[in-house]
Design a protein around this motif. Structure first.
Motif, mmCIF file in Angstrom:
data_model
loop_
_atom_site.group_PDB
_atom_site.id
_atom_site.type_symbol
_atom_site.label_atom_id
_atom_site.label_comp_id
_atom_site.label_asym_id
_atom_site.label_seq_id
_atom_site.Cartn_x
_atom_site.Cartn_y
_atom_site.Cartn_z
ATOM 1 N N LYS A 79 0.953 -1.150 -0.017
ATOM 2 C CA LYS A 79 -0.058 -0.073 0.075
ATOM 3 C C LYS A 79 0.623 1.220 0.112
ATOM 4 N N LEU A 80 1.801 1.030 0.689
ATOM 5 C CA LEU A 80 2.885 2.308 0.757
ATOM 6 C C LEU A 80 3.410 2.748 -0.521
ATOM 7 N N HIS A 81 3.955 1.637 -1.463
ATOM 8 C CA HIS A 81 4.339 1.676 -2.639
ATOM 9 C C HIS A 81 3.110 2.233 -3.626
ATOM 10 N N ALA A 82 1.951 1.630 -3.351
ATOM 11 C CA ALA A 82 0.941 1.949 -4.434
ATOM 12 C C ALA A 82 0.630 3.457 -4.466
ATOM 13 N N TRP A 83 0.662 3.978 -3.374
ATOM 14 C CA TRP A 83 -0.033 5.341 -3.299
ATOM 15 C C TRP A 83 0.850 6.421 -4.208
ATOM 16 N N SER A 84 2.269 5.863 -4.389
ATOM 17 C CA SER A 84 3.193 6.887 -5.222
ATOM 18 C C SER A 84 3.190 6.592 -6.618
ATOM 19 N N LYS A 85 2.300 5.306 -7.055
ATOM 20 C CA LYS A 85 2.198 5.156 -8.713
ATOM 21 C C LYS A 85 0.578 5.127 -8.916
ATOM 22 N N PHE A 86 -0.060 6.080 -8.087
ATOM 23 C CA PHE A 86 -1.594 5.898 -8.325
ATOM 24 C C PHE A 86 -1.817 6.310 -9.716
ATOM 25 N N ASP A 87 -2.974 5.629 -10.389
ATOM 26 C CA ASP A 87 -3.252 5.998 -11.765
ATOM 27 C C ASP A 87 -4.405 6.512 -11.825
ATOM 28 N N ILE A 88 -4.542 7.846 -12.149
ATOM 29 C CA ILE A 88 -5.661 8.698 -12.144
ATOM 30 C C ILE A 88 -6.683 8.232 -13.403
ATOM 31 N N HIS A 89 -6.178 7.596 -14.536
ATOM 32 C CA HIS A 89 -6.810 7.089 -15.546
ATOM 33 C C HIS A 89 -7.402 5.952 -15.377
ATOM 34 N N SER A 90 -7.011 5.362 -14.460
ATOM 35 C CA SER A 90 -7.882 3.799 -14.197
ATOM 36 C C SER A 90 -9.035 3.956 -12.815
ATOM 37 N N ARG A 450 11.427 7.074 3.207
ATOM 38 C CA ARG A 450 11.563 6.094 1.960
ATOM 39 C C ARG A 450 11.892 6.997 0.787
ATOM 40 N N HIS A 451 11.543 8.286 0.554
ATOM 41 C CA HIS A 451 11.978 9.040 -0.447
ATOM 42 C C HIS A 451 13.359 9.298 -0.600
ATOM 43 N N HIS A 452 14.104 9.367 0.547
ATOM 44 C CA HIS A 452 15.576 9.323 0.446
ATOM 45 C C HIS A 452 16.232 7.974 0.046
ATOM 46 N N GLN A 453 15.622 7.050 0.131
ATOM 47 C CA GLN A 453 16.076 5.685 0.209
ATOM 48 C C GLN A 453 15.858 4.995 -1.205
ATOM 49 N N GLN A 454 14.579 5.357 -1.542
ATOM 50 C CA GLN A 454 13.766 4.686 -2.905
ATOM 51 C C GLN A 454 13.460 5.713 -4.023
ATOM 52 N N ASP A 455 13.525 7.071 -3.541
ATOM 53 C CA ASP A 455 13.352 8.028 -4.411
ATOM 54 C C ASP A 455 11.682 7.958 -4.904
ATOM 55 N N LEU A 456 10.998 7.668 -3.868
ATOM 56 C CA LEU A 456 9.466 7.689 -4.014
ATOM 57 C C LEU A 456 8.804 9.116 -4.200
ATOM 58 N N GLY A 457 8.409 9.608 -5.240
ATOM 59 C CA GLY A 457 7.630 10.992 -5.183
ATOM 60 C C GLY A 457 8.791 12.312 -4.958
ATOM 61 N N ARG A 458 8.169 13.313 -4.775
ATOM 62 C CA ARG A 458 8.914 14.390 -4.826
ATOM 63 C C ARG A 458 9.116 14.877 -3.479
ATOM 64 N N MET A 459 10.086 15.256 -2.850
ATOM 65 C CA MET A 459 10.274 15.580 -1.505
ATOM 66 C C MET A 459 10.050 17.277 -1.346
ATOM 67 N N VAL A 460 9.191 17.611 -0.458
ATOM 68 C CA VAL A 460 8.974 19.069 -0.491
ATOM 69 C C VAL A 460 9.192 19.312 1.331
ATOM 70 N N ASN A 461 10.484 19.974 1.482
ATOM 71 C CA ASN A 461 10.867 20.236 2.875
ATOM 72 C C ASN A 461 11.129 21.588 3.005
ATOM 73 N N GLU A 462 11.265 22.558 2.044
ATOM 74 C CA GLU A 462 11.495 23.774 2.173
ATOM 75 C C GLU A 462 10.303 24.385 2.718
ATOM 76 N N PRO A 463 10.238 25.695 3.252
ATOM 77 C CA PRO A 463 9.206 26.548 3.847
ATOM 78 C C PRO A 463 8.678 26.869 2.733
ATOM 79 N N SER A 464 7.333 27.052 2.739
ATOM 80 C CA SER A 464 6.461 27.971 1.669
ATOM 81 C C SER A 464 5.759 29.023 2.327
ATOM 82 N N THR A 465 5.406 29.976 1.634
ATOM 83 C CA THR A 465 4.889 31.380 1.930
ATOM 84 C C THR A 465 3.575 31.792 1.423
ATOM 85 N N VAL A 466 2.618 32.132 1.965
ATOM 86 C CA VAL A 466 1.319 32.643 1.263
ATOM 87 C C VAL A 466 1.183 34.047 1.835
#
Length: 525
Positions: A79-90, A450-466
């Motif tokens: 399940k952990l791996h499946a979410w990073s490859k979810f197919d919006i077309h299926s 897991r992102h650091h170990q297996q490169d799953l998804g895009r890591m966002v750790n920098e601050p964001s401002t609105v």
């Protein structure tokens, strides 16, 4: 006589693993770095790996079946791996009954859709995909079906409904009314508790009807809005009143919480003034079986352990700037399940941890979505003091939240430690023709690891401002997450609403040519 000292590593492996299984998941991970022998012991045990995997994903185990730890571990990792490859077309398309395609309020809980049509005093409930309740449930709220409205003796309005398929519960909020010419005024409020798949009173309820207490006597009273929430044995109802023909009348809100399995009345009551009746400024949500949150000028955390008295204020978490029209959205699926894990379906082997969930808040002026980790509401330094304190935004907010701007039909859904957000497509101009992409975000510590170990998804750790344009102030947030973006886009008029649960995404689609809800699209990952 001198006793010999027994070394931990000299114990039989079975006994060693049994002892280690009582440790928190973080301590098990620490053991793997102490020595090679402990690391090998932990890595050879499916149970210990399952414990650390659950903890890293901020989940709790559900036992009661005969699934092995190795099978549980494999399901969890899949399940952990499946979410990073979810197919919006299926997806699987689920048609919406014709009579519920317009002017209908829709909710999804535990895989069941509830279509409620206030104008018709009726609702339809059905499983979107095969679930324990296989049949479609249709309810018409006639006077004879409501306990406190006998026959045609009284007029009434159904104000709200709530379903909990896991507890087989349907809660119906209604009010008897007084008609004076063309005006209709509210009189007495009730909540009927019935079984979802039958007509009788719920077998676990203290009585079929819950009664409101201590509402002041008032004339020409109109209910502006209601919200009903349920978690396990607790039901909460929030009311806003309004009296538009009386300029000097001060609008107020009322909140009452019942232990519905033990009493039909309650002393757990709160109320207060509404500063601007044109905006719904008070919202509510359960954080667990003993904590409750009121969303207003502050995030006010209450204890509901003692139901014989009003909720006890624990702490106030301040906002960075004033907001209007605050609305709180809590997870659809895991909130319900985690309140009573002893009655889960056989295939459910884990639930989200109440202390490590996400909740989302929508604000106006400025228009923002806040994703907030509930861990802050269980932090001993904030809530275990002698009396309630006001906790400044700088102390709790930036590292435990993410703020996103929203325009037009941008949507946000949360479940467990994951959030789903519709961002404008890259380079898109923000107007009625804007195309949106869905971004699935995971805020759990294990997703970041897991992102650091297996490169799953895009890591966002920098601050964001609105930016808060009216106040000319900036709001910076920095809670880290990993995201995956879909390559499918949706138009502004196409997507009405979306929901997220533990392994599915539900999209409510619109046919803009006939201005009707058309279907659900169910995407599994």
């Amino acid at each position: 006589m001198k006793q010999s000292k027994v070394e931990l590593l000299s114990l039989p492996e079975e006994l060693l693993l049994y002892i280690l299984s009582f440790l928190p998941w973080q301590d098990i991970l620490r053991c793997t770095s102490l020595c090679k022998a402990l690391r090998q012991a932990c890595m050879s045990s499916s149970e210990l790996q399952y414990i650390t995997e659950l903890g890293g994903q901020q989940l709790l185990p559900v036992f009661g079946d005969h699934i092995s730890f190795s099978k549980r571990l494999q399901l969890l990792r899949d399940k952990l791996h499946a979410w990073s490859k979810f197919d919006i077309h299926s997806f699987e398309a689920i048609s919406i009954p014709e009579q519920f395609c317009t002017r209908t309020e829709v909710t999804i809980v535990s895989g069941h859709a509830c279509f409620w049509k206030p104008s018709m005093h009726s609702c339809k409930i059905f499983p979107i995909l095969p679930k324990p309740l296989q049949q479609t449930i249709e309810r018409d709220f006639s006077p004879d079906s409501l306990c406190s409205v006998p026959g045609q003796a009284q007029s009434y309005d159904v104000l709200n409904v709530f379903i909990d398929p896991v507890q087989n519960l349907l809660a119906i909020v209604y009010v008897t009314v007084i008609r004076n010419g063309n005006m209709v005024y509210d009189e007495d409020y009730y909540i009927d508790l019935v079984t979802l798949d039958g007509d009788g009173a719920h077998p676990h309820a203290a009585g079929r009807t819950l009664f409101l207490s201590d509402l002041p006597t008032r004339e020409n009273f109109i209910t502006k809005s209601t919200k009903i929430e349920c978690l396990g044995r607790h039901i909460a109802l929030r009311l806003f009143d309004d009296q538009p023909r009386t300029p000097t009348f001060a609008s107020r809100w009322w909140l009452q919480i019942w232990d519905w399995q033990h009493s039909t009345t309650s002393n757990s009551i709160l109320s207060g003034p509404v500063i601007d009746p044109d905006f719904d400024e008070i919202d509510i949500c359960f954080l667990g079986n003993d904590r409750f949150l009121i969303v207003s000028d502050h995030l006010k955390l209450y204890s509901i352990e003692d139901m014989s008295q009003a909720p006890r204020l624990l702490a106030c978490f301040s906002w960075p700037v004033p907001f209007m029209n605050l609305r709180c959205f809590t997870p659809t699926d895991d909130i319900t399940r985690s309140s009573h894990p002893q009655i889960q379906a056989p295939q459910i082997t884990w639930i989200s941890n109440p202390e490590h969930r996400l909740l989302s808040l929508v604000t106006r002026y400025p228009d923002l979505y806040f994703v907030i980790s509930t861990r802050i509401f269980f932090e001993p330094d904030f809530v275990d003091s002698e009396g309630p304190t006001i906790i400044p935004w700088e102390s709790w907010g930036p590292s435990n939240t993410r703020a996103f701007p929203h325009q037009f039909s941008c949507k946000l859904a949360v479940s467990g430690s994951r959030a789903l957000y519709a961002f404008p497509a890259a380079g898109a101009k923000i107007d009625d023709s804007t195309e949106y992409r869905l971004h699935l975000m995971d805020f759990s510590p294990l997703a970041v690891k897991r992102h650091h170990q297996q490169d799953l998804g895009r890591m966002v750790n920098e601050p964001s401002t609105v930016e808060h344009i009216q106040k000319k102030e900036c709001i910076t947030t920095s809670m880290p997450y990993v995201e995956v973006a879909s390559d499918r886009t949706f138009s502004n008029d196409d997507l009405i609403e979306m929901w997220l649960d533990r392994d599915k995404l539900y999209l409510l689609k619109n046919r803009f040519d006939i201005d009707k809800m058309d279907r659900f699209e169910v995407i599994e990952f």
